[in-house]
Design a protein around this motif. Structure first.
Motif, PDB file in Angstrom:
ATOM      1  N   SER A 178      11.153  57.772 -35.664  1.00 29.33           N
ATOM      2  CA  SER A 178      10.929  56.862 -34.537  1.00 29.33           C
ATOM      3  C   SER A 178       9.441  56.835 -34.249  1.00 29.33           C
ATOM      4  CB  SER A 178      11.695  57.328 -33.295  1.00 29.33           C
ATOM      5  OG  SER A 178      11.087  58.500 -32.751  1.00 29.33           O
ATOM      6  N   ILE A 179       9.051  56.020 -33.283  1.00 26.20           N
ATOM      7  CA  ILE A 179       7.637  55.954 -32.916  1.00 26.20           C
ATOM      8  C   ILE A 179       7.124  57.294 -32.403  1.00 26.20           C
ATOM      9  CG2 ILE A 179       8.037  55.208 -30.536  1.00 26.20           C
ATOM     10  CD1 ILE A 179       5.592  53.358 -30.853  1.00 26.20           C
ATOM     11  N   SER A 180       8.033  58.125 -31.895  1.00 22.95           N
ATOM     12  CA  SER A 180       7.641  59.440 -31.380  1.00 22.95           C
ATOM     13  C   SER A 180       7.124  60.356 -32.484  1.00 22.95           C
ATOM     14  CB  SER A 180       8.825  60.104 -30.669  1.00 22.95           C
ATOM     15  OG  SER A 180       9.250  59.331 -29.569  1.00 22.95           O
ATOM     16  N   ASP A 181       7.426  60.041 -33.727  1.00 27.74           N
ATOM     17  CA  ASP A 181       6.944  60.854 -34.845  1.00 27.74           C
ATOM     18  C   ASP A 181       5.526  60.497 -35.261  1.00 27.74           C
ATOM     19  OD1 ASP A 181       9.132  62.490 -35.106  1.00 27.74           O
ATOM     20  OD2 ASP A 181      10.088  61.296 -36.666  1.00 27.74           O
ATOM     21  N   LEU A 182       4.954  59.479 -34.632  1.00 26.28           N
ATOM     22  CA  LEU A 182       3.591  59.073 -34.939  1.00 26.28           C
ATOM     23  C   LEU A 182       2.674  59.549 -33.818  1.00 26.28           C
ATOM     24  CD1 LEU A 182       4.227  55.402 -36.134  1.00 26.28           C
ATOM     25  CD2 LEU A 182       4.211  57.495 -37.507  1.00 26.28           C
ATOM     26  N   GLY A 183       1.845  60.533 -34.097  1.00 25.68           N
ATOM     27  CA  GLY A 183       0.901  61.029 -33.094  1.00 25.68           C
ATOM     28  C   GLY A 183      -0.328  60.154 -33.090  1.00 25.68           C
ATOM     29  N   TYR A 197      -1.083  63.228 -36.137  1.00 24.09           N
ATOM     30  CA  TYR A 197      -0.062  63.769 -37.044  1.00 24.09           C
ATOM     31  C   TYR A 197       0.984  62.702 -37.310  1.00 24.09           C
ATOM     32  CZ  TYR A 197       2.548  64.143 -32.691  1.00 24.09           C
ATOM     33  OH  TYR A 197       3.161  63.846 -31.495  1.00 24.09           O
ATOM     34  N   VAL A 198       1.724  62.878 -38.385  1.00 24.32           N
ATOM     35  CA  VAL A 198       2.911  62.076 -38.650  1.00 24.32           C
ATOM     36  C   VAL A 198       4.030  63.040 -39.034  1.00 24.32           C
ATOM     37  CG1 VAL A 198       4.003  60.321 -40.083  1.00 24.32           C
ATOM     38  CG2 VAL A 198       1.609  60.054 -39.424  1.00 24.32           C
ATOM     39  N   ILE A 199       5.179  62.890 -38.380  1.00 25.86           N
ATOM     40  CA  ILE A 199       6.356  63.716 -38.637  1.00 25.86           C
ATOM     41  C   ILE A 199       7.410  62.847 -39.305  1.00 25.86           C
ATOM     42  CG2 ILE A 199       8.241  65.032 -37.540  1.00 25.86           C
ATOM     43  CD1 ILE A 199       6.261  65.717 -35.298  1.00 25.86           C
ATOM     44  N   LYS A 229      12.759  54.054 -43.842  1.00 24.59           N
ATOM     45  CA  LYS A 229      14.175  54.397 -43.946  1.00 24.59           C
ATOM     46  C   LYS A 229      14.839  54.464 -42.578  1.00 24.59           C
ATOM     47  CE  LYS A 229      17.112  57.269 -46.835  1.00 24.59           C
ATOM     48  NZ  LYS A 229      17.100  58.274 -47.914  1.00 24.59           N
ATOM     49  N   MET A 230      14.074  54.927 -41.577  1.00 23.94           N
ATOM     50  CA  MET A 230      14.624  55.026 -40.218  1.00 23.94           C
ATOM     51  C   MET A 230      13.787  54.308 -39.166  1.00 23.94           C
ATOM     52  SD  MET A 230      15.765  59.016 -40.518  1.00 23.94           S
ATOM     53  CE  MET A 230      14.396  59.320 -41.644  1.00 23.94           C
ATOM     54  N   TYR A 231      12.513  54.107 -39.452  1.00 19.61           N
ATOM     55  CA  TYR A 231      11.633  53.451 -38.481  1.00 19.61           C
ATOM     56  C   TYR A 231      10.546  52.689 -39.232  1.00 19.61           C
ATOM     57  CZ  TYR A 231       7.977  52.773 -35.033  1.00 19.61           C
ATOM     58  OH  TYR A 231       7.014  52.215 -34.237  1.00 19.61           O
ATOM     59  N   MET A 232      10.317  51.441 -38.851  1.00 19.22           N
ATOM     60  CA  MET A 232       9.310  50.605 -39.501  1.00 19.22           C
ATOM     61  C   MET A 232       8.067  50.520 -38.630  1.00 19.22           C
ATOM     62  SD  MET A 232       7.566  47.625 -40.145  1.00 19.22           S
ATOM     63  CE  MET A 232       8.293  46.254 -39.246  1.00 19.22           C
ATOM     64  N   ILE A 275       2.531  66.200 -41.193  1.00 21.45           N
ATOM     65  CA  ILE A 275       1.210  66.152 -41.817  1.00 21.45           C
ATOM     66  C   ILE A 275       0.196  65.768 -40.748  1.00 21.45           C
ATOM     67  CG2 ILE A 275      -0.230  65.027 -43.554  1.00 21.45           C
ATOM     68  CD1 ILE A 275       2.207  64.666 -45.275  1.00 21.45           C
ATOM     69  N   GLU A 276      -0.896  66.515 -40.665  1.00 18.99           N
ATOM     70  CA  GLU A 276      -1.879  66.305 -39.612  1.00 18.99           C
ATOM     71  C   GLU A 276      -3.111  65.555 -40.124  1.00 18.99           C
ATOM     72  OE1 GLU A 276      -0.894  70.192 -36.840  1.00 18.99           O
ATOM     73  OE2 GLU A 276      -2.368  70.426 -38.458  1.00 18.99           O
ATOM     74  N   ASP A 277      -3.861  64.997 -39.160  1.00 17.60           N
ATOM     75  CA  ASP A 277      -5.111  64.279 -39.455  1.00 17.60           C
ATOM     76  C   ASP A 277      -4.891  63.187 -40.497  1.00 17.60           C
ATOM     77  OD1 ASP A 277      -6.599  65.919 -37.697  1.00 17.60           O
ATOM     78  OD2 ASP A 277      -6.793  67.447 -39.252  1.00 17.60           O
TER      79      ASP A 277
END
Length: 256
Positions: free
Chosen positions: A201-206, A183-185, A169-172, A139-141
């Motif tokens: 993980s933190i890598s999923d947080l843009g 974005y958030v993945i 569930k996998m990353y706080m 999801i972007e923006d």
């Protein structure tokens, strides 16, 4: 999903051979309640690539990803890695309306180190649909609307202003109101009567905004002033006077 084969050898022998089942066939449904058409059915030779792991449970996706092509696997006995291409047999179940494969009876790793299917770019509204349950999505923006609170749940809005739920569930992530992400993945999961985005993980947080240069000392002195940084003149290390750049990051020190 079975074929009957007959063999004549001094008599008639009949047995059944299960066809391979796809994730799409398990997930795709026209039922208003989202229940799989194969619920309580044993399925065989379901193939996919592992997109995320959660303890000894995991998500898998058909190659290419997309709507109806991801699913959660709940089992205590197998532990594949992200990027593994696997084949398994088990039983389709609905756990509080979350479709999953359980009671694994056969499991094979076909290959390792495969590229994970790219996340499906969707809106917050689309997140709340059965088609993307168990799917890796993006999801972007994104703007945080409710800070991380009880049970580490937080909420955010997308570019349309639609609010959605995120969980650990996998990353706080310690989200603060107003924090922005390009974005958030994450994996779309259904729990407590709500679709929920779960970053891996933190890598999923843009992290939104422009990156600024800073030293380790400057970040430690005023961490609230930094969201996206370029750390110059630093080395990767461990020990005293170190900081951690994210839950899945590295420990760094000033070079001097």
């Amino acid at each position: 999903m079975n074929k009957l084969l007959s063999i004549l050898a001094g008599g008639l022998l009949t047995f059944s051979v299960a066809n391979a089942t796809t994730i799409y066939e398990i997930q795709h449904t026209t039922n208003p309640n989202g229940v799989s058409p194969l619920v309580d059915t044993q399925v065989a030779d379901v193939e996919g690539i592992v997109t995320a792991t959660h303890g000894d449970k995991f998500y898998m996706s058909e190659e290419g990803g997309g709507a109806w092509k991801g699913i959660y696997v709940f089992d205590w006995t197998i532990k594949p890695n992200v990027g593994d291409k696997i084949k398994l047999s088990g039983t389709v179940a609905e756990y509080y309306e979350n479709t999953q494969i359980t009671t694994i009876t056969d499991f094979t790793v076909l290959s390792t180190g495969n590229e994970v299917p790219a996340p499906s770019v969707i809106t917050a509204s689309e997140l709340k649909t059965e088609a993307y349950e168990g799917v890796l999505v993006k999801i972007e923006d994104v703007t945080v609307s409710v800070a991380t609170g009880e049970h580490n749940v937080w909420r955010a809005t997308d570019a349309t202003g639609e609010e959605f739920k995120l969980d650990d569930k996998m990353y706080m992530h310690e989200a603060t109101v107003g924090q922005q992400f390009d974005y958030v993945i994450g994996m779309n999961d259904y729990s407590y009567d709500e679709y929920t985005l779960n970053p891996r993980s933190i890598s999923d947080l843009g992290i939104g905004g422009e990156a600024v240069s800073a030293t380790v000392a400057e970040i430690k002195a005023n961490p609230e002033n930094y969201t996206k940084v370029i750390i110059n003149n630093a080395i990767v290390t461990v020990g005293v006077n170190s900081i951690q750049t994210g839950k899945t990051g590295r420990w760094v020190n000033n070079r001097t």
